[in-house]
Design an enzyme around this catalytic site. Structure first.
Site, PDB file in Angstrom:
ATOM      1  N   VAL A 183      -1.691 -12.231   2.118  1.00 56.98           N
ATOM      2  CA  VAL A 183      -0.945 -11.120   3.181  1.00 56.98           C
ATOM      3  C   VAL A 183       0.517 -10.944   3.143  1.00 56.98           C
ATOM      4  O   VAL A 183       1.000 -11.545   4.773  1.00 56.98           O
ATOM      5  CB  VAL A 183      -1.752 -10.517   4.193  1.00 56.98           C
ATOM      6  CG1 VAL A 183      -1.301  -9.551   5.261  1.00 56.98           C
ATOM      7  CG2 VAL A 183      -3.242 -11.383   4.194  1.00 56.98           C
ATOM      8  N   PRO A 184       1.144 -10.850   2.456  1.00 59.99           N
ATOM      9  CA  PRO A 184       2.845 -11.027   2.551  1.00 59.99           C
ATOM     10  C   PRO A 184       3.183 -10.043   4.072  1.00 59.99           C
ATOM     11  O   PRO A 184       2.963  -9.130   3.756  1.00 59.99           O
ATOM     12  CB  PRO A 184       3.189 -11.270   1.996  1.00 59.99           C
ATOM     13  CG  PRO A 184       2.921 -11.055  -0.038  1.00 59.99           C
ATOM     14  CD  PRO A 184       1.451 -11.156   0.935  1.00 59.99           C
ATOM     15  N   HIS A 185       3.719 -10.087   4.460  1.00 60.58           N
ATOM     16  CA  HIS A 185       4.683  -9.491   6.401  1.00 60.58           C
ATOM     17  C   HIS A 185       5.913 -10.144   6.438  1.00 60.58           C
ATOM     18  O   HIS A 185       6.668 -10.855   6.598  1.00 60.58           O
ATOM     19  CB  HIS A 185       2.630  -9.915   6.440  1.00 60.58           C
ATOM     20  CG  HIS A 185       3.083 -10.444   7.560  1.00 60.58           C
ATOM     21  ND1 HIS A 185       2.290 -12.086   6.960  1.00 60.58           N
ATOM     22  CD2 HIS A 185       3.049 -11.140   9.246  1.00 60.58           C
ATOM     23  CE1 HIS A 185       2.030 -12.599   8.093  1.00 60.58           C
ATOM     24  NE2 HIS A 185       2.631 -12.703   8.993  1.00 60.58           N
ATOM     25  N   GLY A 186       6.016  -8.739   7.637  1.00 58.68           N
ATOM     26  CA  GLY A 186       7.266  -9.016   8.126  1.00 58.68           C
ATOM     27  C   GLY A 186       7.653  -8.277   9.346  1.00 58.68           C
ATOM     28  O   GLY A 186       7.052  -6.698   9.046  1.00 58.68           O
ATOM     29  N   LEU A 206       2.771  -5.527   4.362  1.00 56.94           N
ATOM     30  CA  LEU A 206       2.991  -5.399   5.218  1.00 56.94           C
ATOM     31  C   LEU A 206       3.498  -5.606   6.074  1.00 56.94           C
ATOM     32  O   LEU A 206       4.545  -6.761   6.145  1.00 56.94           O
ATOM     33  CB  LEU A 206       1.564  -5.672   6.190  1.00 56.94           C
ATOM     34  CG  LEU A 206       2.054  -5.001   7.593  1.00 56.94           C
ATOM     35  CD1 LEU A 206       1.421  -3.298   7.491  1.00 56.94           C
ATOM     36  CD2 LEU A 206       1.033  -5.949   8.432  1.00 56.94           C
TER      37      LEU A 206
END
Length: 165
Positions: free
Chosen positions: A65-68, A103
Protein backbone atom coordinates in the site's frame (compact mmCIF):
# COMPACT_ATOMS: atom_id res chain seq x y z
CA UNK A 1 -20.09 -1.93 2.18
CA UNK A 2 -16.65 -0.30 2.28
CA UNK A 3 -14.84 3.02 1.91
CA UNK A 4 -12.65 1.89 -0.99
CA UNK A 5 -15.34 1.40 -3.61
CA UNK A 6 -16.28 5.09 -3.58
CA UNK A 7 -12.77 6.06 -4.74
CA UNK A 8 -11.95 3.23 -7.12
CA UNK A 9 -13.20 3.28 -10.73
CA UNK A 10 -12.24 1.48 -13.90
CA UNK A 11 -10.13 4.56 -14.69
CA UNK A 12 -8.07 4.02 -11.55
CA UNK A 13 -7.32 0.33 -12.09
CA UNK A 14 -4.21 -0.72 -14.01
CA UNK A 15 -3.81 -4.45 -14.56
CA UNK A 16 -0.68 -6.30 -15.68
CA UNK A 17 1.60 -3.32 -15.92
CA UNK A 18 5.12 -4.16 -16.99
CA UNK A 19 7.39 -2.77 -14.27
CA UNK A 20 10.41 -4.30 -12.57
CA UNK A 21 11.11 -1.87 -9.74
CA UNK A 22 9.46 0.19 -7.04
CA UNK A 23 10.52 3.40 -8.79
CA UNK A 24 8.83 2.39 -12.05
CA UNK A 25 5.75 1.29 -10.12
CA UNK A 26 5.53 4.71 -8.44
CA UNK A 27 5.88 6.38 -11.85
CA UNK A 28 2.94 4.35 -13.19
CA UNK A 29 0.89 5.12 -10.08
CA UNK A 30 1.74 8.82 -10.39
CA UNK A 31 0.62 8.98 -14.01
CA UNK A 32 -2.59 7.10 -13.17
CA UNK A 33 -3.37 9.58 -10.37
CA UNK A 34 -2.56 12.51 -12.64
CA UNK A 35 -4.95 11.16 -15.29
CA UNK A 36 -7.78 10.31 -12.91
CA UNK A 37 -7.47 13.09 -10.32
CA UNK A 38 -5.54 15.89 -12.07
CA UNK A 39 -2.67 15.88 -9.57
CA UNK A 40 0.84 16.61 -10.87
CA UNK A 41 2.65 13.31 -11.42
CA UNK A 42 6.00 14.65 -10.13
CA UNK A 43 4.37 15.79 -6.88
CA UNK A 44 2.62 12.43 -6.48
CA UNK A 45 5.84 10.53 -7.22
CA UNK A 46 7.76 12.54 -4.62
CA UNK A 47 5.06 11.98 -1.98
CA UNK A 48 5.16 8.21 -2.58
CA UNK A 49 8.96 8.08 -2.54
CA UNK A 50 9.17 10.20 0.64
CA UNK A 51 6.84 7.83 2.50
CA UNK A 52 8.61 4.73 1.20
CA UNK A 53 11.97 6.06 2.44
CA UNK A 54 10.52 5.80 5.97
CA UNK A 55 9.99 2.07 5.49
CA UNK A 56 8.43 -0.45 3.17
CA UNK A 57 4.68 -0.22 2.65
CA UNK A 58 4.43 -3.94 1.84
CA UNK A 59 1.89 -5.90 3.87
CA UNK A 60 2.79 -9.45 2.90
CA UNK A 61 0.83 -11.97 0.80
CA UNK A 62 2.16 -10.23 -2.34
CA UNK A 63 0.46 -6.91 -1.50
CA UNK A 64 1.60 -3.37 -0.72
CA UNK A 65 0.00 0.00 0.00
CA UNK A 66 2.21 2.85 -1.21
CA UNK A 67 0.68 5.98 0.27
CA UNK A 68 1.21 9.60 1.15
CA UNK A 69 -0.37 12.99 1.71
CA UNK A 70 -0.79 15.96 -0.60
CA UNK A 71 -1.85 19.47 0.34
CA UNK A 72 -3.57 19.97 -3.02
CA UNK A 73 -6.00 17.08 -2.64
CA UNK A 74 -9.59 17.71 -1.61
CA UNK A 75 -10.49 14.01 -1.27
CA UNK A 76 -8.59 10.71 -1.23
CA UNK A 77 -7.10 9.40 -4.47
CA UNK A 78 -6.91 5.64 -4.88
CA UNK A 79 -5.32 3.54 -7.64
CA UNK A 80 -5.12 -0.25 -7.88
CA UNK A 81 -2.14 -1.64 -9.77
CA UNK A 82 -1.30 -5.23 -10.60
CA UNK A 83 2.07 -6.01 -12.13
CA UNK A 84 2.73 -8.67 -14.76
CA UNK A 85 5.50 -10.10 -12.62
CA UNK A 86 5.99 -9.74 -8.87
CA UNK A 87 8.64 -7.23 -7.82
CA UNK A 88 10.98 -7.25 -4.83
CA UNK A 89 9.53 -4.96 -2.17
CA UNK A 90 11.00 -5.70 1.28
CA UNK A 91 7.80 -7.40 2.44
CA UNK A 92 7.54 -8.73 6.01
CA UNK A 93 7.08 -12.26 4.62
CA UNK A 94 9.97 -11.76 2.14
CA UNK A 95 7.65 -12.48 -0.79
CA UNK A 96 7.67 -10.28 -3.90
CA UNK A 97 4.63 -8.05 -4.50
CA UNK A 98 2.17 -7.98 -7.38
CA UNK A 99 -0.88 -6.15 -5.98
CA UNK A 100 -0.63 -2.49 -5.03
CA UNK A 101 -3.26 -0.10 -3.75
CA UNK A 102 -1.79 3.39 -3.99
CA UNK A 103 -3.44 5.93 -1.71
CA UNK A 104 -3.00 9.68 -1.45
CA UNK A 105 -5.02 11.71 1.00
CA UNK A 106 -5.41 15.39 1.86
CA UNK A 107 -2.71 16.67 4.20
CA UNK A 108 -5.15 17.73 6.91
CA UNK A 109 -7.15 14.53 7.47
CA UNK A 110 -5.01 11.89 9.21
CA UNK A 111 -8.04 10.04 10.60
CA UNK A 112 -9.47 9.35 7.15
CA UNK A 113 -6.00 8.29 5.97
CA UNK A 114 -5.80 5.69 8.73
CA UNK A 115 -9.37 4.44 8.12
CA UNK A 116 -8.67 3.84 4.43
CA UNK A 117 -5.30 2.18 5.14
CA UNK A 118 -7.02 -0.13 7.63
CA UNK A 119 -9.62 -1.10 5.02
CA UNK A 120 -6.98 -1.75 2.37
CA UNK A 121 -5.07 -4.00 4.77
CA UNK A 122 -8.28 -5.93 5.56
CA UNK A 123 -9.13 -6.22 1.87
CA UNK A 124 -5.69 -7.62 1.03
CA UNK A 125 -5.92 -10.01 4.00
CA UNK A 126 -9.06 -11.56 2.47
CA UNK A 127 -7.78 -14.62 0.57
CA UNK A 128 -10.76 -14.81 -1.80
CA UNK A 129 -10.61 -11.13 -2.77
CA UNK A 130 -6.84 -11.21 -3.14
CA UNK A 131 -7.05 -14.24 -5.45
CA UNK A 132 -9.86 -12.59 -7.38
CA UNK A 133 -7.77 -9.45 -7.89
CA UNK A 134 -4.85 -11.56 -9.09
CA UNK A 135 -7.02 -13.45 -11.56
CA UNK A 136 -9.48 -10.90 -12.94
CA UNK A 137 -8.84 -9.98 -16.56
CA UNK A 138 -10.53 -6.58 -16.64
CA UNK A 139 -10.63 -3.42 -14.55
CA UNK A 140 -14.40 -3.71 -14.18
CA UNK A 141 -13.91 -7.13 -12.56
CA UNK A 142 -11.51 -5.66 -10.00
CA UNK A 143 -13.96 -2.83 -9.24
CA UNK A 144 -16.82 -5.30 -8.79
CA UNK A 145 -14.77 -7.47 -6.43
CA UNK A 146 -13.96 -4.48 -4.28
CA UNK A 147 -17.47 -3.00 -4.44
CA UNK A 148 -18.95 -6.31 -3.30
CA UNK A 149 -16.45 -6.81 -0.46
CA UNK A 150 -17.86 -6.23 3.01
CA UNK A 151 -15.39 -4.42 5.19
CA UNK A 152 -15.15 -5.70 8.76
CA UNK A 153 -14.99 -2.02 9.77
CA UNK A 154 -18.16 -0.88 8.00
CA UNK A 155 -20.85 0.39 10.28
CA UNK A 156 -23.58 -2.14 10.71
CA UNK A 157 -27.16 -0.91 10.49
CA UNK A 158 -28.78 -0.51 13.87
CA UNK A 159 -30.96 -3.43 14.84
CA UNK A 160 -34.61 -2.59 14.91
CA UNK A 161 -36.89 -4.16 17.39
CA UNK A 162 -40.47 -5.03 16.69
CA UNK A 163 -41.04 -5.85 20.33
CA UNK A 164 -42.91 -3.13 22.16
CA UNK A 165 -42.62 -2.67 25.91
Amino acid sequence: MNLLSQYLTIDTVRLDIDVVSRKRLFEEASFAIETAYGEDHDTVFEALMARERLGSTALGHGCAVPHGRLESLQEPALVLLRTKQPIAYDAPDDKPVRLFMTLLVPQDNPEEHLQILREIAALFADDAVREGLLNTTEAVGACELIANWNSPFAEQPAATSTHEA
